[in-house]
Scaffold this active site. Structure first.
Site, PDB file in Angstrom:
ATOM      1  N   HIS A  25       0.802  -1.231   0.000  1.00 34.30           N
ATOM      2  CA  HIS A  25       0.000   0.000   0.000  1.00 34.30           C
ATOM      3  C   HIS A  25       0.841   1.290   0.000  1.00 34.30           C
ATOM      4  CE1 HIS A  25       0.287  -0.040   4.403  1.00 34.30           C
ATOM      5  NE2 HIS A  25      -0.600  -0.977   4.549  1.00 34.30           N
ATOM      6  N   HIS A  79      -5.268  -8.330  14.855  1.00 33.57           N
ATOM      7  CA  HIS A  79      -5.391  -7.157  13.973  1.00 33.57           C
ATOM      8  C   HIS A  79      -6.105  -7.604  12.703  1.00 33.57           C
ATOM      9  CE1 HIS A  79      -4.400  -3.610  11.759  1.00 33.57           C
ATOM     10  NE2 HIS A  79      -3.242  -3.990  11.254  1.00 33.57           N
ATOM     11  N   GLU A  81      -6.335  -5.972   9.691  1.00 38.03           N
ATOM     12  CA  GLU A  81      -5.852  -5.614   8.346  1.00 38.03           C
ATOM     13  C   GLU A  81      -5.601  -6.906   7.566  1.00 38.03           C
ATOM     14  OE1 GLU A  81      -2.738  -2.635   8.249  1.00 38.03           O
ATOM     15  OE2 GLU A  81      -3.104  -2.283   6.116  1.00 38.03           O
ATOM     16  N   ASP A  83      -3.615  -8.315   5.553  1.00 38.24           N
ATOM     17  CA  ASP A  83      -2.398  -9.136   5.473  1.00 38.24           C
ATOM     18  C   ASP A  83      -2.332 -10.138   6.623  1.00 38.24           C
ATOM     19  OD1 ASP A  83      -2.145  -6.696   6.900  1.00 38.24           O
ATOM     20  OD2 ASP A  83       0.029  -6.797   6.867  1.00 38.24           O
ATOM     21  N   HIS A 145      -1.783  -0.296  15.232  1.00 37.29           N
ATOM     22  CA  HIS A 145      -1.958   0.966  14.541  1.00 37.29           C
ATOM     23  C   HIS A 145      -3.371   1.150  13.996  1.00 37.29           C
ATOM     24  CE1 HIS A 145      -1.554  -0.302  10.115  1.00 37.29           C
ATOM     25  NE2 HIS A 145      -1.395  -1.413  10.792  1.00 37.29           N
ATOM     26  N   ASP A 164       1.734  -6.077  14.240  1.00 39.09           N
ATOM     27  CA  ASP A 164       2.604  -5.214  13.429  1.00 39.09           C
ATOM     28  C   ASP A 164       3.740  -4.585  14.251  1.00 39.09           C
ATOM     29  OD1 ASP A 164       1.365  -5.533  10.950  1.00 39.09           O
ATOM     30  OD2 ASP A 164      -0.038  -3.900  11.292  1.00 39.09           O
ATOM     31  N   TYR A 192       9.889   0.448   8.673  1.00 41.54           N
ATOM     32  CA  TYR A 192       8.523   0.089   9.070  1.00 41.54           C
ATOM     33  C   TYR A 192       7.954   1.125  10.045  1.00 41.54           C
ATOM     34  CZ  TYR A 192       4.627  -3.035   9.937  1.00 41.54           C
ATOM     35  OH  TYR A 192       3.370  -3.570  10.000  1.00 41.54           O
ATOM     36  N   HIS A 225       5.353  -9.522  11.082  1.00 43.43           N
ATOM     37  CA  HIS A 225       6.146  -9.398   9.859  1.00 43.43           C
ATOM     38  C   HIS A 225       7.626  -9.546  10.206  1.00 43.43           C
ATOM     39  CE1 HIS A 225       2.809  -7.869   7.447  1.00 43.43           C
ATOM     40  NE2 HIS A 225       2.573  -6.934   8.351  1.00 43.43           N
TER      41      HIS A 225
HETATM   42 FE1  FEO Z   1      -1.521  -3.409   9.823  1.00 43.65          FE
HETATM   43 FE2  FEO Z   1       0.589  -5.902   8.811  1.00 43.65          FE
HETATM   44  O1  FEO Z   1      -0.982  -4.928   8.917  1.00 43.65           O
END
Ligand code: FEO
Length: 393
Positions: A25, A79, A81, A83, A145, A164, A192, A225
């Site tokens: 993104h 989370h 999101e 991913d 976040h 994250d 990041y 990640h």
């Molecule tokens: Fe906020 Fe890795 O997604």
């Protein structure tokens, strides 16, 4: 066969490696990424997070090498999101007995993302789920976040799973920080932070304090990640504290774009003036560097010298775009100056000054403009501006 990796007895990484993602993104991921999911086995079993939808088969294969997914009791959704949650619709088909665990905001976000009935249970800070010999404890991390975000802590093994938080977009064969280049991991962790977490920086020191006050020892940080912090959890915690309080190095970034090399010439002479004073500095041509890489550099610099020619009575578009991106990321404790060439108007310099003031950057000089092409006197002024910048550190 896709192999899981054991973190501790009964705790496994079962995520996926995305070697070839190069854009996330709007953020360049030149080293790829991973989507980390963790299987925690006591008498009961929990999966902590899932992966991006297209990587579900990879995660499933890793789980199946350990157990039948139909026997998983809980899916912890730290989370929403995509991913991390994208594989949930496929996962619940394979694990029909799993109860989903999320914050109140997580439940709302799951409803809006997947529009299906899911067996969800709400948790709050301090709530626990006992898996037999292992216990999961939850900590809501509102707006770190997203509103739904939370950390999961595995008490008996002292492992923090902060989704994250503390992560890096970095695909590697290795899973742990002591197996890979610490310099590379820290570099990606900084990028990041600079692109994802910087606007939320004021929330981070209180959160770190809260974690400390909870008295939970952290032996390992397993983010969603990149690499798992097994040997250097203190190093990344300290780095987060520094980044979120605006600690930066004594160096200057000269960030510019140029039309006919006049602004570039100014940038180079300003750099000479700074160097003459013995201060480290770096030249960054905006069109030759991606904004997400520039943000990593900005994170660690104290002064930004922003250069732009005037075009159409304003800032050169690439510099203007960077300033808009930077404003959204809310840099902390920076000083700034503007410079650039012009033909007849010179509106870029006051516009850059306004933009810097608008995002809380302390403007230390009215700025330096040069008409058309810099002459000897202009170059002398640029050199002196460099010396002034260095002196203001
Ligand atoms: Fe906020 Fe890795 O997604």
């Amino acid at each position: 066969m896709e192999k899981p990796v054991q973190l501790k007895d009964g705790v496994y990484w079962v995520g996926a490696i995305d070697w070839n993602v190069r854009e996330f993104h709007g953020y360049t991921t030149s080293r790829g990424s991973t989507y980390n999911a963790y299987l925690v086995k006591g008498e009961k079993t929990a999966l902590v997070d899932t992966v991006k939808a297209e990587f579900f088969p990879e995660m499933l294969a890793r789980i199946k090498s350990i157990m039948d997914p139909a026997e998983i009791d809980y899916l912890i959704v730290n989370h929403v999101e995509m991913d991390h949650s994208g594989a949930i619709p496929m996962f619940v088909e394979q694990a029909p007995n799993a109860q989903l665990i999320a914050t109140d905001n997580g439940i709302k976000a799951l409803e809006r993302h997947y529009r299906q009935e899911l067996p969800i249970r709400k948790v709050r800070t301090g709530d626990e789920i006992a898996l037999g010999a292992k216990t999961l404890q939850f900590l809501e991390t509102y707006m770190l976040h997203w509103p739904d975000s939370m950390f999961t802590y595995l008490k008996e093994d002292c492992i923090l799973m902060p989704n994250d938080g503390f992560g890096q977009h970095y695909a590697s064969y290795h899973r742990f920080d002591d197996e890979d280049s610490l310099e590379t991991i820290m570099d990606e962790a900084a990028k990041y932070f600079g692109n994802i977490l910087m606007p939320l920086a004021p929330l981070i020191p209180p959160l770190l304090k809260k974690v400390k006050n909870m008295g939970i020892p952290i032996e390992m940080i397993a983010p969603s990640h990149g690499i798992i912090w097994r040997s250097h959890p203190d190093k990344i915690i300290q780095a987060y504290f520094d980044w979120s309080t605006g600690v930066a190095e004594e160096h200057v970034l000269i960030i510019y774009d140029t039309m006919w090399q006049s602004t570039e010439t100014m940038a180079k002479v300003i750099s000479q003036g700074i160097s003459q004073a013995g201060v480290e500095n770096k030249l960054i041509h905006v069109r030759k560097n991606h904004r997400s890489d520039i943000m990593k550099e900005i994170l660690s610099a104290k002064i930004l010298a922003i250069g732009s020619p005037t075009i159409n009575e304003g800032i050169f578009p690439t510099v203007a775009e960077l300033l808009i991106y930077l404003k959204g990321l809310r840099p902390l404790k920076k000083k700034g100056v503007a410079f650039g060439s012009y033909g007849w108007g010179g509106e870029a310099i006051p516009a850059i000054n306004d933009a810097m003031k608008g995002m809380g950057i302390e403007v230390i000089d009215p700025g330096l403009s040069v008409m058309y092409v810099p002459g000897d006197e202009d170059l002398q002024n640029c050199f002196q501006m460099g010396e002034k910048i260095a002196a203001s550190l």
